[in-house]
Design a protein around this motif. Structure first.
Motif, PDB file in Angstrom:
ATOM      1  N   ALA A   1      78.978  46.116   7.372  1.00  0.00           N
ATOM      2  CA  ALA A   1      78.712  45.114   6.339  1.00  0.00           C
ATOM      3  C   ALA A   1      78.218  43.837   6.991  1.00  0.00           C
ATOM      4  CB  ALA A   1      79.981  44.834   5.529  1.00  0.00           C
ATOM      5  N   ILE A   2      77.620  42.993   6.182  1.00  0.00           N
ATOM      6  CA  ILE A   2      77.245  41.652   6.638  1.00  0.00           C
ATOM      7  C   ILE A   2      77.843  40.632   5.686  1.00  0.00           C
ATOM      8  CG2 ILE A   2      75.115  42.376   7.759  1.00  0.00           C
ATOM      9  CD1 ILE A   2      73.607  41.252   5.280  1.00  0.00           C
ATOM     10  N   ASN A   3      78.061  39.448   6.205  1.00  0.00           N
ATOM     11  CA  ASN A   3      78.547  38.329   5.408  1.00  0.00           C
ATOM     12  C   ASN A   3      77.394  37.335   5.283  1.00  0.00           C
ATOM     13  OD1 ASN A   3      80.153  36.579   3.998  1.00  0.00           O
ATOM     14  ND2 ASN A   3      81.301  35.852   5.771  1.00  0.00           N
ATOM     15  N   PRO A   4      76.731  37.295   4.129  1.00  0.00           N
ATOM     16  CA  PRO A   4      75.540  36.451   4.004  1.00  0.00           C
ATOM     17  C   PRO A   4      75.882  34.973   3.994  1.00  0.00           C
ATOM     18  CG  PRO A   4      76.170  37.309   1.871  1.00  0.00           C
ATOM     19  CD  PRO A   4      77.096  37.954   2.872  1.00  0.00           C
ATOM     20  N   ALA A   5      74.862  34.163   4.132  1.00  0.00           N
ATOM     21  CA  ALA A   5      75.056  32.721   4.022  1.00  0.00           C
ATOM     22  C   ALA A   5      75.649  32.386   2.655  1.00  0.00           C
ATOM     23  CB  ALA A   5      73.722  31.996   4.197  1.00  0.00           C
ATOM     24  N   THR A   6      76.574  31.446   2.637  1.00  0.00           N
ATOM     25  CA  THR A   6      77.240  31.093   1.386  1.00  0.00           C
ATOM     26  C   THR A   6      76.305  30.256   0.519  1.00  0.00           C
ATOM     27  OG1 THR A   6      78.238  29.206   2.527  1.00  0.00           O
ATOM     28  CG2 THR A   6      79.561  31.194   2.344  1.00  0.00           C
ATOM     29  N   ARG A   7      75.758  30.906  -0.498  1.00  0.00           N
ATOM     30  CA  ARG A   7      74.850  30.234  -1.426  1.00  0.00           C
ATOM     31  C   ARG A   7      75.184  30.663  -2.845  1.00  0.00           C
ATOM     32  NH1 ARG A   7      69.081  31.661   1.547  1.00  0.00           N
ATOM     33  NH2 ARG A   7      69.412  30.465   3.464  1.00  0.00           N
ATOM     34  N   SER A   8      74.952  29.768  -3.778  1.00  0.00           N
ATOM     35  CA  SER A   8      75.153  30.124  -5.181  1.00  0.00           C
ATOM     36  C   SER A   8      73.901  30.797  -5.718  1.00  0.00           C
ATOM     37  CB  SER A   8      75.455  28.869  -6.005  1.00  0.00           C
ATOM     38  OG  SER A   8      74.259  28.146  -6.254  1.00  0.00           O
ATOM     39  N   ILE A   9      73.984  31.301  -6.945  1.00  0.00           N
ATOM     40  CA  ILE A   9      72.828  31.936  -7.565  1.00  0.00           C
ATOM     41  C   ILE A   9      71.690  30.937  -7.770  1.00  0.00           C
ATOM     42  CG2 ILE A   9      73.594  31.512  -9.945  1.00  0.00           C
ATOM     43  CD1 ILE A   9      72.517  34.355 -10.602  1.00  0.00           C
ATOM     44  N   LEU A  10      71.997  29.651  -7.723  1.00  0.00           N
ATOM     45  CA  LEU A  10      70.971  28.619  -7.861  1.00  0.00           C
ATOM     46  C   LEU A  10      70.171  28.436  -6.586  1.00  0.00           C
ATOM     47  CD1 LEU A  10      73.082  25.922  -9.777  1.00  0.00           C
ATOM     48  CD2 LEU A  10      71.564  27.674 -10.747  1.00  0.00           C
ATOM     49  N   ASP A  11      70.739  28.893  -5.446  1.00  0.00           N
ATOM     50  CA  ASP A  11      70.106  28.634  -4.158  1.00  0.00           C
ATOM     51  C   ASP A  11      69.669  29.880  -3.403  1.00  0.00           C
ATOM     52  OD1 ASP A  11      70.727  25.850  -4.441  1.00  0.00           O
ATOM     53  OD2 ASP A  11      72.787  26.323  -3.830  1.00  0.00           O
ATOM     54  N   ASP A  12      70.243  31.036  -3.725  1.00  0.00           N
ATOM     55  CA  ASP A  12      69.914  32.214  -2.932  1.00  0.00           C
ATOM     56  C   ASP A  12      68.562  32.791  -3.345  1.00  0.00           C
ATOM     57  OD1 ASP A  12      70.420  33.479  -5.312  1.00  0.00           O
ATOM     58  OD2 ASP A  12      72.073  34.714  -4.595  1.00  0.00           O
ATOM     59  N   THR A  13      68.151  33.845  -2.669  1.00  0.00           N
ATOM     60  CA  THR A  13      66.848  34.450  -2.933  1.00  0.00           C
ATOM     61  C   THR A  13      67.011  35.952  -3.181  1.00  0.00           C
ATOM     62  OG1 THR A  13      66.400  35.002  -0.616  1.00  0.00           O
ATOM     63  CG2 THR A  13      65.780  32.785  -1.373  1.00  0.00           C
ATOM     64  N   LEU A  14      66.007  36.539  -3.760  1.00  0.00           N
ATOM     65  CA  LEU A  14      66.026  37.979  -3.989  1.00  0.00           C
ATOM     66  C   LEU A  14      66.071  38.723  -2.657  1.00  0.00           C
ATOM     67  CD1 LEU A  14      65.895  40.319  -5.988  1.00  0.00           C
ATOM     68  CD2 LEU A  14      63.389  40.136  -5.935  1.00  0.00           C
ATOM     69  N   GLU A  15      65.421  38.169  -1.646  1.00  0.00           N
ATOM     70  CA  GLU A  15      65.459  38.781  -0.319  1.00  0.00           C
ATOM     71  C   GLU A  15      66.885  38.807   0.223  1.00  0.00           C
ATOM     72  OE1 GLU A  15      63.497  38.207   4.147  1.00  0.00           O
ATOM     73  OE2 GLU A  15      63.039  36.786   2.542  1.00  0.00           O
ATOM     74  N   ASP A  16      67.611  37.686   0.068  1.00  0.00           N
ATOM     75  CA  ASP A  16      69.017  37.627   0.492  1.00  0.00           C
ATOM     76  C   ASP A  16      69.827  38.704  -0.223  1.00  0.00           C
ATOM     77  OD1 ASP A  16      68.493  35.388   2.057  1.00  0.00           O
ATOM     78  OD2 ASP A  16      69.040  33.984   0.456  1.00  0.00           O
ATOM     79  N   TRP A  17      69.637  38.776  -1.546  1.00  0.00           N
ATOM     80  CA  TRP A  17      70.386  39.734  -2.367  1.00  0.00           C
ATOM     81  C   TRP A  17      70.131  41.175  -1.900  1.00  0.00           C
ATOM     82  CZ3 TRP A  17      73.799  39.914  -6.503  1.00  0.00           C
ATOM     83  CH2 TRP A  17      73.865  41.117  -7.197  1.00  0.00           C
ATOM     84  N   ARG A  18      68.857  41.520  -1.741  1.00  0.00           N
ATOM     85  CA  ARG A  18      68.507  42.893  -1.381  1.00  0.00           C
ATOM     86  C   ARG A  18      69.015  43.274   0.006  1.00  0.00           C
ATOM     87  NH1 ARG A  18      62.345  43.008  -3.934  1.00  0.00           N
ATOM     88  NH2 ARG A  18      62.995  43.676  -6.042  1.00  0.00           N
ATOM     89  N   ARG A  19      68.980  42.346   0.929  1.00  0.00           N
ATOM     90  CA  ARG A  19      69.463  42.646   2.284  1.00  0.00           C
ATOM     91  C   ARG A  19      70.968  42.916   2.258  1.00  0.00           C
ATOM     92  NH1 ARG A  19      71.225  39.346   6.791  1.00  0.00           N
ATOM     93  NH2 ARG A  19      70.930  40.485   8.744  1.00  0.00           N
ATOM     94  N   THR A  20      71.709  42.084   1.544  1.00  0.00           N
ATOM     95  CA  THR A  20      73.160  42.262   1.475  1.00  0.00           C
ATOM     96  C   THR A  20      73.527  43.552   0.754  1.00  0.00           C
ATOM     97  OG1 THR A  20      73.470  39.862   1.453  1.00  0.00           O
ATOM     98  CG2 THR A  20      75.333  41.204   0.758  1.00  0.00           C
ATOM     99  N   ILE A  21      72.885  43.799  -0.379  1.00  0.00           N
ATOM    100  CA  ILE A  21      73.167  45.022  -1.130  1.00  0.00           C
ATOM    101  C   ILE A  21      72.765  46.246  -0.307  1.00  0.00           C
ATOM    102  CG2 ILE A  21      72.556  46.363  -3.165  1.00  0.00           C
ATOM    103  CD1 ILE A  21      74.449  44.038  -3.767  1.00  0.00           C
ATOM    104  N   GLY A  22      71.665  46.144   0.418  1.00  0.00           N
ATOM    105  CA  GLY A  22      71.195  47.275   1.222  1.00  0.00           C
ATOM    106  C   GLY A  22      72.203  47.701   2.267  1.00  0.00           C
ATOM    107  N   ILE A  23      72.766  46.735   2.989  1.00  0.00           N
ATOM    108  CA  ILE A  23      73.717  47.052   4.058  1.00  0.00           C
ATOM    109  C   ILE A  23      75.111  47.327   3.500  1.00  0.00           C
ATOM    110  CG2 ILE A  23      74.894  46.135   6.104  1.00  0.00           C
ATOM    111  CD1 ILE A  23      72.300  44.584   6.714  1.00  0.00           C
ATOM    112  N   ASN A  24      75.564  46.498   2.579  1.00  0.00           N
ATOM    113  CA  ASN A  24      76.955  46.559   2.119  1.00  0.00           C
ATOM    114  C   ASN A  24      77.209  47.615   1.055  1.00  0.00           C
ATOM    115  OD1 ASN A  24      77.020  44.336   3.771  1.00  0.00           O
ATOM    116  ND2 ASN A  24      78.063  43.004   2.335  1.00  0.00           N
ATOM    117  N   LEU A  25      76.171  48.047   0.344  1.00  0.00           N
ATOM    118  CA  LEU A  25      76.389  49.006  -0.740  1.00  0.00           C
ATOM    119  C   LEU A  25      75.497  50.242  -0.615  1.00  0.00           C
ATOM    120  CD1 LEU A  25      77.687  49.838  -3.407  1.00  0.00           C
ATOM    121  CD2 LEU A  25      75.965  48.450  -4.592  1.00  0.00           C
ATOM    122  N   GLU A  26      74.186  50.032  -0.516  1.00  0.00           N
ATOM    123  CA  GLU A  26      73.285  51.189  -0.503  1.00  0.00           C
ATOM    124  C   GLU A  26      73.572  52.101   0.690  1.00  0.00           C
ATOM    125  OE1 GLU A  26      68.931  51.081  -1.790  1.00  0.00           O
ATOM    126  OE2 GLU A  26      68.776  51.302   0.400  1.00  0.00           O
TER     127      GLU A  26
END
Length: 272
Positions: A106-131
């Motif tokens: 798993a990875i622990n992404p940078a702490t950002r809210s939905i107002l600040d994060d990006t789709l790239e951040d989301w996909r990378r985290t979901i890819g490693i931590n879930l997919e």
């Protein structure tokens, strides 16, 4: 055992409860993965390590070998599914079976809210931590079906059902793992494959470092969680506090338990 500045006595003698089992652990180069692999080896398992960092991977493999354990290792990213599939094939050639899969990477992404994060951040985290949890399970499960036995253990988190905020993609992945554990357990039960997950609380691992600071040592954390006993046991967890629970789920002591979540948090979720 001494870890950092914390003296930890595990108080557990090896009983060989994993003798003869081949156990595959992802993200095995540090933190929880390292502790799980070491404890499984201590209990007699042949450990197979997957880790994307060759240096930490080889260090853990050497540590196990020095203790007389049987170990093999593969340097790969769990989102490289071709490499992952090749590794599984190689494991089957070398060892003839896979008894346990621990989806820990798993990875622990940078702490950002939905107002600040990006789709790239989301996909990378979901890819490693879930997919990768899905894909690793998909690669290993057919072999367990042929064996008519197996254990799949997912490492979730208390963040999967109680959020501290600012890590939505991580929380979403861990929450999904908890739900997917139940689904997989029902699907694979007819094949005598047990699927469970473990949700650690606050742990002292490399992932507890945010912007170079261990979050479990900050004055705010210590005041609230330790001094005021929000964590009833009065300390953060260590990787060895989790590895024993994983070993239990991998062992024959666990034979009528599937689709369940073990929470290892020092009592945190029991308090107001």
């Amino acid at each position: 055992m001494s870890i950092g500045c914390i003296d930890l006595d595990t108080g557990a003698e090896a009983m060989g409860i994993l003798d003869g089992k081949v156990c595959l652990v992802t993200g095995a180069g540090q933190g929880l993965g390292r502790a799980i692999a070491l404890e499984m080896s201590k209990e007699g398992a042949t450990t197979v390590l997957l880790e994307r960092n060759p240096e930490t991977l080889h260090a853990v493999a050497a540590e196990i070998a020095e203790e007389g354990g049987k170990v093999s290792s593969f340097a790969l990213d769990v989102t490289d599914y071709e490499a992952y599939a090749n590794a599984v094939r190689d494991i089957m050639v070398r060892h003839g079976r896979i008894d346990v899969l621990v989806n820990n990477a798993a990875i622990n992404p940078a702490t950002r809210s939905i107002l600040d994060d990006t789709l790239e951040d989301w996909r990378r985290t979901i890819g490693i931590n879930l997919e990768a949890v899905y894909m690793g399970s998909k690669l290993v499960a057919p072999h367990m079906v042929k064996q008519r036995s197996g254990r799949i253990i997912h490492i979730a988190s208390i963040q999967g059902f109680a959020s501290s905020g600012l890590c939505g993609s991580y929380n979403a992945a861990k929450g999904a793992i908890i739900a997917y554990t139940k689904s997989m357990a029902v699907e694979l039960a007819p094949h005598n494959i047990l699927v469970n997950s473990v949700a650690p609380g606050f742990m002292v691992t490399p992932m507890s470092f945010v912007n170079g600071v261990d979050e479990t040592t900050t004055p705010e954390f210590v005041k609230w969680y330790i001094d005021k006993r929000k964590i009833p046991l009065g300390r953060s967890g260590m990787p060895e506090d989790v590895s024993g629970s994983v070993v239990f789920l991998a062992s024959d002591y666990c034979r009528y338990m599937t689709g369940q979540l073990l929470v290892v948090d020092g009592g945190l979720m029991s308090t107001f």
